[in-house]
Design an enzyme around this catalytic site. Structure first.
Site, PDB file in Angstrom:
ATOM      1  N   LYS A 185       0.860  -1.182   0.000  1.00  0.00           N
ATOM      2  CA  LYS A 185       0.000   0.000   0.000  1.00  0.00           C
ATOM      3  C   LYS A 185       0.904   1.243   0.000  1.00  0.00           C
ATOM      4  O   LYS A 185       1.514   1.569   1.010  1.00  0.00           O
ATOM      5  CB  LYS A 185      -0.874   0.028   1.260  1.00  0.00           C
ATOM      6  CG  LYS A 185      -1.930   1.130   1.184  1.00  0.00           C
ATOM      7  CD  LYS A 185      -2.514   1.497   2.538  1.00  0.00           C
ATOM      8  CE  LYS A 185      -1.701   2.515   3.262  1.00  0.00           C
ATOM      9  NZ  LYS A 185      -1.591   3.814   2.594  1.00  0.00           N
ATOM     10  N   GLU A 391      10.019  16.505  15.292  1.00  0.00           N
ATOM     11  CA  GLU A 391      10.567  16.158  13.983  1.00  0.00           C
ATOM     12  C   GLU A 391       9.913  17.082  12.952  1.00  0.00           C
ATOM     13  O   GLU A 391       8.718  16.951  12.684  1.00  0.00           O
ATOM     14  CB  GLU A 391      10.240  14.694  13.661  1.00  0.00           C
ATOM     15  CG  GLU A 391      10.752  14.272  12.312  1.00  0.00           C
ATOM     16  CD  GLU A 391      10.274  12.889  11.858  1.00  0.00           C
ATOM     17  OE1 GLU A 391       9.158  12.484  12.193  1.00  0.00           O
ATOM     18  OE2 GLU A 391      11.051  12.241  11.136  1.00  0.00           O
TER      19      GLU A 391
HETATM   20  P1  NAD Z   1       2.420   8.311   8.102  1.00  0.00           P
HETATM   21  O1  NAD Z   1       2.663   7.516   9.346  1.00  0.00           O
HETATM   22  O2  NAD Z   1       1.396   9.369   8.120  1.00  0.00           O
HETATM   23  O3  NAD Z   1       2.013   7.349   6.893  1.00  0.00           O
HETATM   24  C1  NAD Z   1       2.828   6.264   6.473  1.00  0.00           C
HETATM   25  C2  NAD Z   1       1.956   5.251   5.754  1.00  0.00           C
HETATM   26  O4  NAD Z   1       1.022   4.698   6.684  1.00  0.00           O
HETATM   27  C3  NAD Z   1       1.109   5.817   4.615  1.00  0.00           C
HETATM   28  O5  NAD Z   1       1.043   4.864   3.574  1.00  0.00           O
HETATM   29  C4  NAD Z   1      -0.253   5.992   5.261  1.00  0.00           C
HETATM   30  O6  NAD Z   1      -1.321   5.960   4.351  1.00  0.00           O
HETATM   31  C5  NAD Z   1      -0.310   4.792   6.188  1.00  0.00           C
HETATM   32  N1  NAD Z   1      -1.186   4.917   7.343  1.00  0.00           N
HETATM   33  C6  NAD Z   1      -1.686   6.035   7.913  1.00  0.00           C
HETATM   34  N2  NAD Z   1      -2.437   5.720   8.991  1.00  0.00           N
HETATM   35  C7  NAD Z   1      -2.413   4.376   9.110  1.00  0.00           C
HETATM   36  C8  NAD Z   1      -2.964   3.450  10.039  1.00  0.00           C
HETATM   37  N3  NAD Z   1      -3.709   3.847  11.076  1.00  0.00           N
HETATM   38  N4  NAD Z   1      -2.722   2.142   9.874  1.00  0.00           N
HETATM   39  C9  NAD Z   1      -1.931   1.715   8.853  1.00  0.00           C
HETATM   40  N5  NAD Z   1      -1.382   2.538   7.930  1.00  0.00           N
HETATM   41  C10 NAD Z   1      -1.602   3.852   8.066  1.00  0.00           C
HETATM   42  O7  NAD Z   1       3.847   8.872   7.685  1.00  0.00           O
HETATM   43  P2  NAD Z   1       4.192   9.840   6.458  1.00  0.00           P
HETATM   44  O8  NAD Z   1       3.743  11.217   6.832  1.00  0.00           O
HETATM   45  O9  NAD Z   1       3.752   9.231   5.181  1.00  0.00           O
HETATM   46  O10 NAD Z   1       5.792   9.775   6.490  1.00  0.00           O
HETATM   47  C11 NAD Z   1       6.572  10.595   7.285  1.00  0.00           C
HETATM   48  C12 NAD Z   1       7.075   9.874   8.522  1.00  0.00           C
HETATM   49  O11 NAD Z   1       7.710   8.652   8.149  1.00  0.00           O
HETATM   50  C13 NAD Z   1       8.132  10.657   9.280  1.00  0.00           C
HETATM   51  O12 NAD Z   1       7.910  10.547  10.672  1.00  0.00           O
HETATM   52  C14 NAD Z   1       9.437   9.954   8.907  1.00  0.00           C
HETATM   53  O13 NAD Z   1      10.492  10.126   9.835  1.00  0.00           O
HETATM   54  C15 NAD Z   1       8.981   8.540   8.807  1.00  0.00           C
HETATM   55  N6  NAD Z   1       9.891   7.763   7.974  1.00  0.00           N
HETATM   56  C16 NAD Z   1      10.694   6.821   8.569  1.00  0.00           C
HETATM   57  C17 NAD Z   1      11.605   6.111   7.811  1.00  0.00           C
HETATM   58  C18 NAD Z   1      12.504   5.075   8.436  1.00  0.00           C
HETATM   59  O14 NAD Z   1      13.081   4.276   7.699  1.00  0.00           O
HETATM   60  N7  NAD Z   1      12.662   5.035   9.752  1.00  0.00           N
HETATM   61  C19 NAD Z   1      11.716   6.362   6.447  1.00  0.00           C
HETATM   62  C20 NAD Z   1      10.886   7.331   5.871  1.00  0.00           C
HETATM   63  C21 NAD Z   1       9.977   8.022   6.641  1.00  0.00           C
END
Ligand code: NAD
Length: 494
Positions: A185, A391
């Protein structure tokens, strides 16, 4: 000739994908009754519509992955290697189309988009060559005991919008190599490149091995709660990671969580300021600061603080923020409106708190519909200010002064996050000693964000659970299975 360093819109229009974006379920195209808009963050315009997957369609995708699993796990490893390597080939052959589409949906300048596409291809090829180890625990005249690594079943992969292709293949390649099938997804903000990858891979994989579904806020929770899924590999924010862990508990899904970070860079007084300034700049502002392992707190020794500040401000003055499809753009827009508002709020809070900006800090009223923010560096804010503690995940960097090494290590560690960090010094022994005292999964010395397919990557504390990449990452898609053979049971006299 396509010039990567100077991409021009005219060149790019020579090669682009058609505008049909369907999901891939059970090896076939799948649409839906409802659609989601995908917006170009540089203009605010809707560039495509993607299917909003229903619960029944997700069931179909999981059922397709489940029924493909027995044959896929029984497929000889060499054939699975070839299939993973095929992803690399498809990405490389269509790199130009992927890069253009990537810039349109994600915002990053096209040359850097190309780096991600080719990086993803490189990753798939490297993973396709990885070995799945068999560990011999005992090999005596009486007994042979060995531990193999067998696939888990159906993997659910959830990907964020900041690196929509690379972070996707970090899940797909190891899952398929080890014999699992997968349902991916992508983020609803950046689904297009992953949908195209799945479409192009349909003819190269058995139906159901690789499924891609797109949808809004309902879809992620459906996936993490689904009883037909054996493992969730999630990359995203810490807040969502907690929800994923709760939701996955009902059938004890295996979990890999790659979450947020607030990486500190510690810059010692013996560095060559001119040499490190550009590297520090990109460590913080690469992909517009939207990198989990971006430098988000820059600690600089007081003796060189002013010189580093000046060098960063000078460099920032040369950097062009704009539409990633235009020549010469170094930094694109913030990827989506929600994040744009969040980062604007952080800047407004810094301003309202009376903090000083070394550069940036002005949020334009009107930016032609795109989500553009200036590169912003905050001058030595208090440790407890929001711009230090949160962050940012955008083009805002707090630059902080330190005097004492023990103090700066304590400040760097005073975070719920523990993803990565960096130390910058001419004294490598001293830098390694500091690195060893940082509570993070990775620490780089005199560079940042160096990741490789063979190097384990994961977060400490609230930055994650589990590992991606390296052999440790590969094995997270497997269950250990020990087979212990008593050799002498049927021998004479036994
Ligand atoms: P997010 O948590 O909002 O979303 C990530 C994914 O999860 C998306 O596909 C979203 O649709 C899905 N999602 C949202 N709510 C959900 C739920 N309740 N259950 C399951 N899936 C759900 O994050 P974002 O805004 O897309 O990305 C930014 C964040 O990701 C930042 O905090 C960043 O640091 C982190 N990040 C971490 C890494 C790593 O390797 N540690 C890499 C890239 C980004």
């Amino acid at each position: 000739m396509y010039d990567l360093a100077n991409p021009a819109v005219e060149d790019l229009e020579l090669a682009h994908f058609d505008g049909d974006f369907s999901m891939t379920i059970g090896g076939a195209a799948a649409s839906a009754g409802e659609f989601l808009d995908v917006v170009n963050p540089a203009t605010g315009e809707i560039i495509a519509k993607v299917p909003d997957c229903t619960a029944a369609q997700l069931d179909e995708a999981v059922a397709a992955a489940r029924s493909a699993f027995p044959a896929w796990r029984a497929t000889p490893l060499e054939e699975r290697r070839a299939a993973v390597a095929k992803f690399a080939e498809v990405l490389a052959v269509h790199a130009q189309e992927f890069a253009r589409l990537f810039t349109l949906e994600q915002g990053r300048p096209v040359a850097k988009a190309m780096e991600e596409i080719m990086g993803a291809a490189f990753w798939c090829k490297a993973v396709s060559d990885q070995e799945i180890p068999v560990i011999v625990n005992e090999d005596s005249p009486e007994r042979r005991s060995e531990t193999r690594h067998v696939p888990l079943g159906v993997v659910g992969g959830i990907v964020p919008w900041n690196f929509p292709m690379l972070l996707g293949v970090w899940k797909i390649a190891p899952a398929l190599l080890t014999g699992n099938t997968i349902v991916i997804k992508p983020s609803p903000f950046t689904p297009l490149t992953m949908l195209k990858l799945a479409e192009l891979m349909r003819e190269h994989l058995p139906a159901g091995v690789f499924n891609v579904v797109t949808g809004g806020d309902r879809l992620g929770p459906w996936l993490t709660a689904h009883q037909g899924i054996d493992k969730i590999s999630f990359t995203g924010s810490t807040a969502t990671g907690r929800r994923v862990m709760e939701s996955a508990a009902s059938n004890l899904k295996r979990l890999t969580l790659e979450l947020g970070g607030n990486d500190a860079a510690i810059v010692m007084p013996d560095v060559d300021v001119e040499q490190v300034a550009e590297k520090l700049f990109w460590a913080a502002f690469g992909n517009n600061g939207q990198i989990c392992i971006a430098t988000k707190r820059l600690y600089v020794h007081k003796d060189i603080y002013d010189a580093v500040a000046q060098a960063l401000v000078d460099y920032a003055g040369k950097v062009k923020v704009g539409n990633g499809l235009e020549q010469g753009t170094d930094i694109g827009p913030v990827q989506n409106r929600v994040q744009f508002e969040r980062v604007k709020d952080l800047i407004a809070d810094a301003r309202a708190s009376g903090l000083n900006f070394l550069t940036g800090g002005d949020v334009p009223e009107e930016s032609g519909g795109g989500y553009f923010l200036p590169v912003t560096i905050v001058d030595n804010p208090p440790e407890e200010s929001r711009v230090v503690q949160e962050e940012a995940f955008g083009p805002v960097l707090p630059m902080l002064k330190f005097d004492d090494v023990d103090d700066v290590i304590a400040r760097a560690n005073a975070s719920e996050y523990g993803l990565a960090g960096s130390v910058w010094s001419a004294d490598l022994d001293k830098a390694v000693e500091i690195a060893g005292r940082l509570e993070t999964g990775t620490v780089w010395i005199n560079e940042a964000q160096y990741l490789m397919p063979w190097t384990p990557f994961g977060g400490h504390k609230q930055s994650g659970v589990g590992i991606e990449n390296g052999q440790d990452g590969l094995l997270q898609y497997t269950n250990p299975q020990t087979i212990s053979v008593r050799k002498d049971a049927h021998s004479a006299g036994a």
